[in-house]
Design a protein around this motif. Structure first.
Motif, PDB file in Angstrom:
ATOM      1  N   GLU A 196     -18.600  -4.911   2.657  1.00  0.00           N
ATOM      2  CA  GLU A 196     -17.955  -3.674   2.217  1.00  0.00           C
ATOM      3  C   GLU A 196     -17.426  -3.773   0.796  1.00  0.00           C
ATOM      4  O   GLU A 196     -17.500  -2.815   0.020  1.00  0.00           O
ATOM      5  N   GLU A 197     -16.882  -4.926   0.445  1.00  0.00           N
ATOM      6  CA  GLU A 197     -16.280  -5.101  -0.880  1.00  0.00           C
ATOM      7  C   GLU A 197     -17.306  -5.389  -1.964  1.00  0.00           C
ATOM      8  O   GLU A 197     -17.112  -5.024  -3.117  1.00  0.00           O
ATOM      9  N   ARG A 198     -18.427  -6.073  -1.618  1.00  0.00           N
ATOM     10  CA  ARG A 198     -19.325  -6.589  -2.656  1.00  0.00           C
ATOM     11  C   ARG A 198     -20.711  -5.965  -2.671  1.00  0.00           C
ATOM     12  O   ARG A 198     -21.502  -6.263  -3.571  1.00  0.00           O
ATOM     13  N   HIS A 218       0.851  -1.185   0.000  1.00  0.00           N
ATOM     14  CA  HIS A 218       0.000   0.000   0.000  1.00  0.00           C
ATOM     15  C   HIS A 218       0.890   1.239   0.000  1.00  0.00           C
ATOM     16  O   HIS A 218       2.096   1.163   0.102  1.00  0.00           O
ATOM     17  N   ARG A 245     -16.336  -7.378   6.059  1.00  0.00           N
ATOM     18  CA  ARG A 245     -15.431  -7.044   4.952  1.00  0.00           C
ATOM     19  C   ARG A 245     -16.029  -7.474   3.610  1.00  0.00           C
ATOM     20  O   ARG A 245     -15.891  -6.768   2.602  1.00  0.00           O
ATOM     21  N   SER A 255      -3.736  -9.685   1.600  1.00  0.00           N
ATOM     22  CA  SER A 255      -4.775  -9.647   0.564  1.00  0.00           C
ATOM     23  C   SER A 255      -6.053  -9.106   1.194  1.00  0.00           C
ATOM     24  O   SER A 255      -7.105  -9.734   1.161  1.00  0.00           O
ATOM     25  N   TYR A 256      -5.917  -7.918   1.777  1.00  0.00           N
ATOM     26  CA  TYR A 256      -7.002  -7.375   2.587  1.00  0.00           C
ATOM     27  C   TYR A 256      -8.260  -7.113   1.769  1.00  0.00           C
ATOM     28  O   TYR A 256      -9.369  -7.152   2.305  1.00  0.00           O
ATOM     29  N   GLU A 257      -8.125  -6.859   0.482  1.00  0.00           N
ATOM     30  CA  GLU A 257      -9.281  -6.541  -0.342  1.00  0.00           C
ATOM     31  C   GLU A 257      -9.778  -7.732  -1.153  1.00  0.00           C
ATOM     32  O   GLU A 257     -10.611  -7.575  -2.038  1.00  0.00           O
ATOM     33  N   ASN A 258      -9.277  -8.907  -0.881  1.00  0.00           N
ATOM     34  CA  ASN A 258      -9.710 -10.116  -1.585  1.00  0.00           C
ATOM     35  C   ASN A 258     -10.956 -10.669  -0.892  1.00  0.00           C
ATOM     36  O   ASN A 258     -10.879 -11.359   0.120  1.00  0.00           O
ATOM     37  N   TRP A 259     -12.113 -10.360  -1.443  1.00  0.00           N
ATOM     38  CA  TRP A 259     -13.364 -10.748  -0.776  1.00  0.00           C
ATOM     39  C   TRP A 259     -13.552 -12.257  -0.739  1.00  0.00           C
ATOM     40  O   TRP A 259     -14.205 -12.792   0.165  1.00  0.00           O
ATOM     41  N   TRP A 279     -11.860 -13.437   2.303  1.00  0.00           N
ATOM     42  CA  TRP A 279     -12.655 -13.077   3.487  1.00  0.00           C
ATOM     43  C   TRP A 279     -13.859 -13.997   3.624  1.00  0.00           C
ATOM     44  O   TRP A 279     -14.229 -14.384   4.747  1.00  0.00           O
TER      45      TRP A 279
END
Length: 929
Positions: free
Chosen positions: A748-750, A385, A745, A716-720, A723
């Protein structure tokens, strides 16, 4: 500290060994050796390699002793040419010192020719004594060709255009002989391997004794903080090169402790732009070196931060040294460097609080090397990041502010160039600075000894690698022609082909590779200059070593997919089954065609040759998954995360494998396994757990999967998808608090794309169940060890889980999506808390978005209408049960309105049997009014 105070465990040669290591000569050195031996060592320390390497002692040592006919000389390995270790008796102390000194001279001559510059003034045939009968056979070209071929290691070829590779090969041969008197030989062997790794196309695993053999030496260096720190730093740099970032970080910190370097990354008020009105906190690295006896402290005012000549602190002769040119930014907005307006930092309790951020003392060059190494560690151990570059910049700026050594300053400018390459306002200086660093290499603007002194303590790239980086920078800016010219001059044909492919000229790339293989390219100009045009093909074939030829065949296979298998197999044969590149390519070829047993066989050979490439282990693990060999898959993905612990996809797949393993590692039937589509790019395994499959998985494996996913999500914090997998496993192992976080999470992502479909409603309801199964009164929910005064709560159930679930509803789900089940779950949670009016409103919100609440006039779907009738009855029952508990809530009016509105909208269904239920319900709510 005087040199003669160095530890003297084995005798008399330690002072000279120390001088060679520290690259500093003391004319008052106490030694018992002949003047000729001492003069050799002194010249090596001072960077004058011609005299030592052409001395009578060196010519005698480097005399070729070949047994047999002259015809087979070229076929013998280089270690058979020389007699470095006599078989009749052990080497004396003086003989060992001579070999160590000349090996160091060879190593540094190679580094000077290929890393620091300028060009060396001695050629291989001036060093090696060739018998008259072999003078026509042994040429400089043959020496370099044989050296390049023998430097290939671990299936990786050595760079074929390196200058004088025979010097590196001689250094390795000399350092590999057994030393019984010279205690520092393992350290030199470590340095040689570090250089050797940078000559290869890809790093490979070094022999285990390379790092472990220096540990005894560290024990004897406890009284020498700079030498201890330098050796520890060099160990860390080798680990960093091999991709072992965590281990490297430990070495870097240990090196800083050894040299007593004080440092702290903190904040101070300052300005970064010319038009900035208000001071804001800027990152700054405070650092201070310990005061050394042989290096008086330097005032910050005397250390210039611009690129010009300045005295080096360690130059005993007092000579000025020139540092690389530091280009100015010349931007209309950004300042050249941060202007700190405060003399103190944000941390008043810091040990370095006495340092003014805008006027820090100069650092010792070794401490600067340590800070640059830590800067590399920031890049390698931080998530991907934007804060990473901001963390690195203070390290680099701290070193650049006080230039003390040519090589150290070069490395700092190179790191700054890399950091600035992605910003619009700094990309111009970034590219021009890199070009300036490349141009300065051949110059003689600073002494050789100055350039070489700290070269082992830096990850300084070679001359060709720096030019390669410049070409890649040009390519990223769209200057393809300039990049292509550099790639062609460096004969980096993969990049040349990539340039032609970017210009949609794949045919040109194929022609280049075929010309190389058939001897029609790259050597033609040289051959014509020598008047040997007729022998071009034979000359090319003779100088093209097996490793390079195998690489070209692999490249041709990449370019010609229809003949890929044939070319890869030919590359494997050409390399005598030593090319890891050939097996990696062939394994990928089979994997793309769903030929998984063949993939496993190929990649097993590839990882045996070079086990440091995570990509090979990843595809191998995927192939094992396809054939349901979970033990093999676990090994593959475990090796991936061992090499790169920031590989989130490998952590996810490792978790998936754990869930498919029995107690003894035997396979069990997977639940919804990956589709065998043969795509290498499919990285994330589907992980769907049903009640039936869950029962066959040992709990220990579930916990291993849970921990693997938890680790992988850091990177991979944004890998739904990960999660979602983490949510399922967390529910299964009872970590409901983590499942709640994971569900949030995913939403939030989807939510924008999937709406209410992003919420796993079954999981949500189970979370509410876990809360509501506990007594509503906190005082009654006491668990083991607690009492009514201080109740203890499990964070995964009851009141311990309540806050997390409430936040999930209020902050994440309800502001984004809605569905009847979501509102009913929320209402149940509110009911458990006794919030009756809020609960009724939640039930009503659920009804409004249900089939009954959204049904319009003219609806003809009978099945939907019957379902809606049941929903109307349910909401009326809810109002009857909970309405009386909610003060000031007119539940009767709500019930009558709901029934009346629904009947009015659905009169088309009066002939249905369920219509009578609605009429009865309407009468009941009227009577209750």
């Amino acid at each position: 500290m005087p040199l003669h105070t160095f530890f003297d465990r084995a005798g008399r040669m330690q002072p000279i060994e120390r001088a060679l290591l520290a690259a500093v000569w003391d004319d008052g050195l106490q030694h018992p050796w002949p003047p000729s031996t001492v003069e050799l060592a002194k010249n090596v320390v001072n960077g004058a390699f011609r005299d030592p390497l052409t001395s009578s002692a060196a010519r005698s040592l480097f005399t070729i002793h070949v047994k047999g006919t002259s015809e087979n000389c070229a076929d013998l390995p280089l270690d058979k040419w020389f007699d470095f270790t006599p078989t009749t008796s052990a080497l004396s102390e003086e003989d060992e010192l001579l070999r160590l000194t000349l090996a160091a001279a060879c190593l540094h001559a190679f580094i000077q020719a290929n890393w620091t510059g300028p060009d060396v003034d001695v050629q291989p045939l001036e060093v090696i004594s060739v018998p008259p009968e072999l003078s026509q056979i042994i040429t400089e070209e043959l020496l370099n060709q044989k050296s390049t071929a023998e430097l290939a290691y671990g299936g990786e070829p050595a760079y074929h255009l390196s200058k004088n590779p025979i010097f590196l090969r001689l250094a390795k041969l000399l350092f590999d002989i057994p030393y019984h008197h010279c205690q520092t030989a393992p350290w030199w062997r470590l340095r040689t391997w570090f250089v050797h790794q940078q000559v290869l196309d890809e790093p490979t695993a070094v022999p285990p004794g390379v790092l472990s053999s220096v540990e005894p030496l560290l024990k004897n260096l406890s009284s020498e903080p700079d030498l201890f720190g330098a050796l520890t730093l060099e160990q860390g740099l080798l680990e960093h090169l091999l991709g072992h970032d965590k281990t490297a970080a430990e070495y870097f910190v240990r090196a800083a402790r050894a040299t007593q370097l004080e440092y702290e990354l903190t904040g101070a008020l300052g300005k970064r732009t010319k038009f900035q009105q208000n001071d804001i906190t800027q990152l700054v690295l405070l650092a201070e070196s310990r005061q050394r006896e042989d290096c008086p402290p330097e005032s910050p005012d005397t250390a210039e931060s611009s690129a010009k000549s300045m005295p080096d602190d360690s130059d005993s002769a007092g000579n000025d040294v020139t540092i690389p040119e530091t280009l100015a930014l010349n931007d209309d907005t950004l300042l050249e460097q941060t202007e700190f307006t405060s003399s103190s930092t944000a941390t008043n309790t810091s040990r370095l609080n006495h340092i003014n951020p805008s006027s820090q003392p100069a650092l010792h060059p070794l401490d600067q090397c340590i800070l640059l190494a830590m800067c590399l560690n920031v890049r390698n151990t931080s998530p991907s990041h934007g804060i990473t570059a901001e963390q690195m910049s203070p390290y680099v700026a701290r070193v650049i502010s006080h230039p003390r050594n040519w090589s150290v300053h070069t490395m700092a400018l190179l790191l700054r160039s890399r950091l600035e390459s992605t910003r619009t306002r700094t990309v111009e200086r970034s590219t021009l600075q890199l070009q300036a660093l490349v141009d300065q290499m051949p110059t003689a603007d600073s002494p050789t000894a100055e350039r070489l002194r700290f070269v082992h303590a830096l990850p300084l790239p070679s001359r060709w690698e720096m030019e390669h980086e410049l070409a890649r920078r040009f390519l990223s800016l769209g200057v393809v022609k300039s990049a292509l010219e550099i790639f062609e001059r460096l004969e980096m044909w993969e990049d040349v082909v990539r340039c032609w492919q970017s210009m949609e000229r794949r045919d040109r790339g194929i022609a280049i590779v075929r010309d190389l293989l058939e001897g029609r390219k790259a050597e033609a100009d040289v051959v014509l200059e020598r008047g040997k045009a007729k022998s071009a093909t034979e000359q090319r074939r003779r100088t093209l070593d097996a490793a390079r030829e195998a690489k070209l065949w692999c490249l041709l296979g990449d370019l010609e997919p229809e003949h890929a298998r044939e070319h890869y197999e030919h590359a494997w044969a050409v390399s005598a089954e030593t090319s890891g590149r050939a097996m990696r390519s062939l394994g990928g070829f089979h994997f793309a065609r769903a030929e998984y047993p063949e993939t496993i066989a190929c990649l097993r050979r590839a990882v045996a040759i070079n086990p440091l490439l995570a990509r090979s282990w990843f595809i191998l693990g995927c192939a094992y998954v396809r054939v349901e060999d979970w033990e093999g898959a676990r090994e593959g993905f475990t090796r991936c995360v061992t090499i790169d612990d920031e590989d989130g996809e490998s952590w996810n797949n490792l978790a998936s494998v754990y869930l498919r393993m029995g107690e003894t590692g035997k396979k069990v039937e997977p639940e919804d396994d990956e589709a065998g589509d043969g795509k290498v790019e499919e990285k994330v395994a589907d992980l769907t757990i049903s009640d039936e499959s869950s029962g066959s998985i040992p709990f220990s494996n579930k916990m291993l999967a849970f921990r693997a996913l938890k680790q992988g999500l850091k990177f991979s914090y944004e890998n739904w998808r990960m999660w979602n997998n983490y949510m399922v496993i967390a529910m299964d192992v009872g970590e409901l608090s983590e499942a709640c976080r994971a569900l949030g999470r995913v939403v939030e992502e989807r939510s924008t794309k999937d709406g209410a479909g992003c919420v796993d409603e079954e999981v949500l309801e189970r979370l509410v169940d876990a809360v509501t199964r506990a007594p509503a009164d906190p005082a009654e929910a006491v668990e083991g060890g607690g009492n009514n005064a201080q109740p203890m709560h499990n964070p995964n159930e009851g009141h311990g889980l309540l806050r997390r679930v409430t936040d999930l509803f209020e902050r994440t789900i309800l502001p984004r999506v809605s569905s009847p089940r979501i509102f009913r779950a929320w209402a149940r949670l509110l009911t458990w808390q006794g919030r009756w009016e809020d609960a009724l409103n939640a039930y009503l919100d659920g009804y409004r978005c249900s089939a009954a609440g959204t049904m319009e006039k003219g609806e003809t779907d009978v099945v939907k209408w019957r379902e809606a009738v049941t929903e109307v009855e349910d909401i009326v029952d809810v109002l009857r049960n909970f309405g009386p508990r909610a003060e000031s809530f007119n539940w009767r009016l709500q019930a009558r309105s709901i029934v009346r509105t629904f009947i009015g909208r659905t009169k088309d269904f009066e002939d249905e049997p369920e219509w009578s239920r609605l009429i009865v319900l309407q009468e009941d709510v009227r009577k209750e009014g």
